[in-house]
Write a protein that holds these residues in place. Structure first.
Motif, PDB file in Angstrom:
ATOM      1  N   ARG A  63     -23.547  -6.841   4.481  1.00 41.96           N
ATOM      2  CA  ARG A  63     -24.932  -6.930   4.925  1.00 41.96           C
ATOM      3  C   ARG A  63     -24.937  -8.018   5.153  1.00 41.96           C
ATOM      4  O   ARG A  63     -25.500  -8.692   6.457  1.00 41.96           O
ATOM      5  N   ALA A  64     -25.331  -9.053   4.011  1.00 42.50           N
ATOM      6  CA  ALA A  64     -26.082 -10.001   4.017  1.00 42.50           C
ATOM      7  C   ALA A  64     -25.605 -11.075   4.187  1.00 42.50           C
ATOM      8  O   ALA A  64     -26.098 -11.586   4.786  1.00 42.50           O
ATOM      9  N   GLU A  65     -23.855 -11.039   3.866  1.00 40.46           N
ATOM     10  CA  GLU A  65     -22.641 -12.023   3.777  1.00 40.46           C
ATOM     11  C   GLU A  65     -22.811 -11.534   5.564  1.00 40.46           C
ATOM     12  O   GLU A  65     -22.604 -13.008   5.794  1.00 40.46           O
ATOM     13  N   SER A  66     -22.324 -11.168   5.999  1.00 39.58           N
ATOM     14  CA  SER A  66     -22.096 -10.581   8.223  1.00 39.58           C
ATOM     15  C   SER A  66     -23.941 -11.051   8.059  1.00 39.58           C
ATOM     16  O   SER A  66     -22.597 -11.666   9.049  1.00 39.58           O
ATOM     17  N   ALA A  67     -24.610 -11.253   8.108  1.00 40.25           N
ATOM     18  CA  ALA A  67     -25.676 -11.365   8.237  1.00 40.25           C
ATOM     19  C   ALA A  67     -25.828 -13.317   8.449  1.00 40.25           C
ATOM     20  O   ALA A  67     -26.332 -14.131   9.765  1.00 40.25           O
ATOM     21  N   LEU A  69     -23.273 -15.156   8.114  1.00 41.88           N
ATOM     22  CA  LEU A  69     -22.221 -15.446   8.762  1.00 41.88           C
ATOM     23  C   LEU A  69     -22.970 -15.644   9.950  1.00 41.88           C
ATOM     24  O   LEU A  69     -22.116 -16.634  11.505  1.00 41.88           O
ATOM     25  N   PHE A  70     -23.362 -14.436  10.888  1.00 37.06           N
ATOM     26  CA  PHE A  70     -23.690 -14.728  12.359  1.00 37.06           C
ATOM     27  C   PHE A  70     -24.892 -15.475  12.861  1.00 37.06           C
ATOM     28  O   PHE A  70     -25.005 -16.126  13.784  1.00 37.06           O
ATOM     29  N   GLU A  71     -25.224 -15.825  11.778  1.00 42.36           N
ATOM     30  CA  GLU A  71     -26.156 -16.936  11.941  1.00 42.36           C
ATOM     31  C   GLU A  71     -26.594 -18.179  11.830  1.00 42.36           C
ATOM     32  O   GLU A  71     -26.232 -19.373  12.771  1.00 42.36           O
ATOM     33  N   LYS A  72     -24.589 -18.612  11.610  1.00 41.24           N
ATOM     34  CA  LYS A  72     -24.047 -19.303  11.679  1.00 41.24           C
ATOM     35  C   LYS A  72     -23.583 -19.693  12.828  1.00 41.24           C
ATOM     36  O   LYS A  72     -23.232 -20.985  13.475  1.00 41.24           O
TER      37      LYS A  72
END
Length: 72
Positions: A63-67, A69-72
């Motif tokens: 979930r941290a990785e997904s968040a 990637l979403f921010e980028k």
């Protein structure tokens, strides 16, 4: 109280309080634990609390990785 039982109790409480986001999160965690139990062929006896913590850490990392990637 075993960790799996605590998650179940938290899920029930979130459902009664109509906290949709929390319900979705807890259901996802329970699902991840179930997949880990099946993969380890421990469906009947279940995972230990230590093994569940490892699963929860992996899910947190996802979930941290997904968040990120979403921010980028």
């Amino acid at each position: 109280m075993p960790l799996k039982d605590t998650l179940q109790a938290d899920l029930k409480q979130a459902m009664l309080a109509r906290e949709a986001d929390k319900v979705e999160l807890l259901r996802g965690l329970k699902s991840a634990i179930l997949y880990a139990e099946v993969a380890a062929d421990k469906r009947d006896e279940g995972l230990s609390d230590d093994e569940i913590i490892v699963v929860l850490q992996k899910e947190s990392k996802k979930r941290a990785e997904s968040a990120g990637l979403f921010e980028k």
